[in-house]
Design an enzyme around this catalytic site. Sequence first.
Site, short mmCIF file in Angstrom:
data_model
loop_
_atom_site.label_atom_id
_atom_site.label_comp_id
_atom_site.label_asym_id
_atom_site.label_seq_id
_atom_site.Cartn_x
_atom_site.Cartn_y
_atom_site.Cartn_z
N CYS A 137 -22.44 90.84 -80.94
CA CYS A 137 -21.62 92.03 -80.62
C CYS A 137 -20.53 91.67 -79.61
O CYS A 137 -19.40 92.15 -79.70
CB CYS A 137 -22.49 93.14 -80.03
SG CYS A 137 -23.78 93.70 -81.13
C1 BEZ Z 1 -26.33 90.21 -81.54
O1 BEZ Z 1 -25.39 90.97 -81.31
O2 BEZ Z 1 -26.27 89.02 -81.28
C2 BEZ Z 1 -27.60 90.74 -82.20
C3 BEZ Z 1 -28.05 92.00 -81.92
C4 BEZ Z 1 -29.23 92.45 -82.51
C5 BEZ Z 1 -29.90 91.64 -83.40
C6 BEZ Z 1 -29.42 90.37 -83.71
C7 BEZ Z 1 -28.25 89.91 -83.10
#
Ligand code: BEZ
Length: 224
Positions: free
Chosen positions: A48
Amino acid sequence: MSNKPLNIGDQFPNFEAQTNVGRIDFYDWMADSWAILFSHPADFTPVCTTELARVAQLMPEFLKRGVKPIALSCDTAESHNAWIEDIKSYAKLSSFDYPIIADNKRELAVKLNMLDKDELSAEGIPLTCRAVFVIDNKKKLRLSILYPATTGRNFDEILRVVDSLQLTQTKSVATPADWKQGGQCMVLPSVQAADVPKLFPKGIETIEVPSGKSYLRITAQPQI
Ligand code: BEZ
């Protein structure tokens, strides 16, 4: 609250929401622009962070197309503001110029069908998937894509789609595989041969195929 899946062409529902920069009425915030609403599983997560940074870097490209980005993540506005400092540091940004909706109660995630039942928070609550909604200036949904949490989005592709949507809404063309701004376009199957000279004064090329059908009609990209 409705959670009927939205289809392309549907009126995108209005909503009020808290964001890191205050409360908004979505339609008022959009005003006469297009919008891209994209959701995230949670704040302070690695993929994110890269996505929000990329959209911040691409702000001039979105604004050039009359598109206002807005993110959503299932945490509070205070959390978003703290996270934004990390995002700015990570991408060496001097500012972060679009809002993040604070959907910590997941009300909007439910309303817009963005929850991923396989992706749970530490408390076992479903997180939002990576949804992308492109909404036009008439508040119609023009594109909807869902990615799983483990796959970050390609925002150059989202810009490419916006270019195609904005071109094809006024010109009688469709954009082929891997098309990019300025590339050749396909004449719409609904265009009658008799209308070609008027619609495409620079001409078209028809590719011959074994079926003998004249449906592969190529033209230079019309000017918007
Ligand atoms: C991420 O943003 O890295 C992420 C968030 C939730 C699950 C897997 C990856």
